[in-house]
Scaffold this active site. Structure first.
Site, PDB file in Angstrom:
ATOM      1  CG  ASN A  81       8.104   7.118  13.420  1.00  0.00           C
ATOM      2  OD1 ASN A  81       7.003   7.127  13.102  1.00  0.00           O
ATOM      3  ND2 ASN A  81       8.689   7.552  14.577  1.00  0.00           N
ATOM      4  CE1 TYR A 145       3.725  16.101   9.898  1.00  0.00           C
ATOM      5  CE2 TYR A 145       1.346  16.376   9.146  1.00  0.00           C
ATOM      6  CZ  TYR A 145       2.379  15.604   9.735  1.00  0.00           C
ATOM      7  OH  TYR A 145       2.076  14.195  10.136  1.00  0.00           O
ATOM      8  CE  LYS A 149       5.237  13.575   8.071  1.00  0.00           C
ATOM      9  NZ  LYS A 149       6.035  12.381   8.432  1.00  0.00           N
TER      10      LYS A 149
END
Length: 254
Positions: A81, A145, A149
């Site tokens: 996470n 990001y 991702k």
């Protein structure tokens, strides 16, 4: 109660707050034994004390061994996470790109490398990746990001297709905006794209539990993301044009 979670040894990285803390709380409520990992040792301990878990602070890339020992030798569910919400463009800088890659992708790879052999030997294990809708779509103003991702999603997908016949379950959680410190740090881009439909971290935990019960790989706390993902795949130019309109709106400060 989710049967697959009861009594399980669970590790949640980046669990000092936000989505990670919500996941840790929900796993504990479902009867799991939870290791709470975070770079911030005080925050990890606070959450662990709250839920009756075990705090194992430190870098998420190197937590598996200590977490396994804390759980008595076995990790049943690992939640990758911890993440960095790195903004910027192609000019963000080599270090920004490297840090985003290390935390958002390589930490998952290192955890899997440490866990998969044991899971294959015993015939089971569960790997949960907190990816983001940015990993399926993209996010304006945040190239490092978005790109990393995408990488996290691709790695979760690869794990699932490679090991599902050998008892290893994989879940990729892909929410849009979630009301956390990371969302607050996205600034005007997040205000435009994410804030209007932002949900609470507990809603992400609810979606994960439902996904585990249904044995579903792709978990979408924002169901509308499925439609966006389909449009991106089937009509890429239309989708890119729409996203570019949002980019222009953001640049104009509207």
């Amino acid at each position: 109660m989710v049967e697959a979670v009861q009594g399980a040894g669970v590790v949640v990285t980046g669990a000092g707050g936000g989505i990670g803390a919500a996941l840790a709380r929900r796993f504990a409520a479902e009867g799991a034994r939870v290791v709470v990992n975070d770079l911030d040792g005080d925050r990890a301990k606070a959450v662990a004390d709250e839920i009756g878990g075990i705090a194992v602070p430190g870098d998420a890339s190197a937590v598996v061994g200590e977490a396994r020992d804390a759980l008595g030798g076995t990790v049943d569910i690992y939640c990758a996470n911890a993440g960095l919400g790195s903004g910027g463009s192609e000019a963000a800088g080599e270090q920004v790109w490297a840090q985003a890659w290390d935390v958002n992708v390589m930490a998952h790879v290192r955890a899997a490398e440490a866990l998969i052999p044991g899971w294959l030997e015993r015939g089971g294990g569960r790997f949960v990746s907190t990816v983001s809708a940015a990993g399926l779509l993209t996010m304006i103003g945040a190239a490092p990001y978005s790109v990393t991702k995408h990488g996290a999603y691709a790695f979760a997908e690869w794990l699932s297709l490679t090991y599902r016949h050998r008892g290893i379950k994989v879940h990729a959680i892909c929410p849009q905006g979630v009301r956390t410190d990371m969302l607050a740090a996205t600034g005007s881009a997040g205000d435009l794209v994410l804030q209007p439909t932002a949900i609470e971290p507990d809603a992400v935990a609810d979606a994960l539990m439902a996904g585990i019960e249904a044995d579903r790989f792709l978990i979408l706390p924002h169901p509308e993301v499925a439609g966006y993902y389909q449009l991106r795949a089937t009509e890429p130019d239309r989708w890119l044009t729409t996203m570019n309109h949002i980019q222009q709106k953001w640049e104009a400060g509207e």
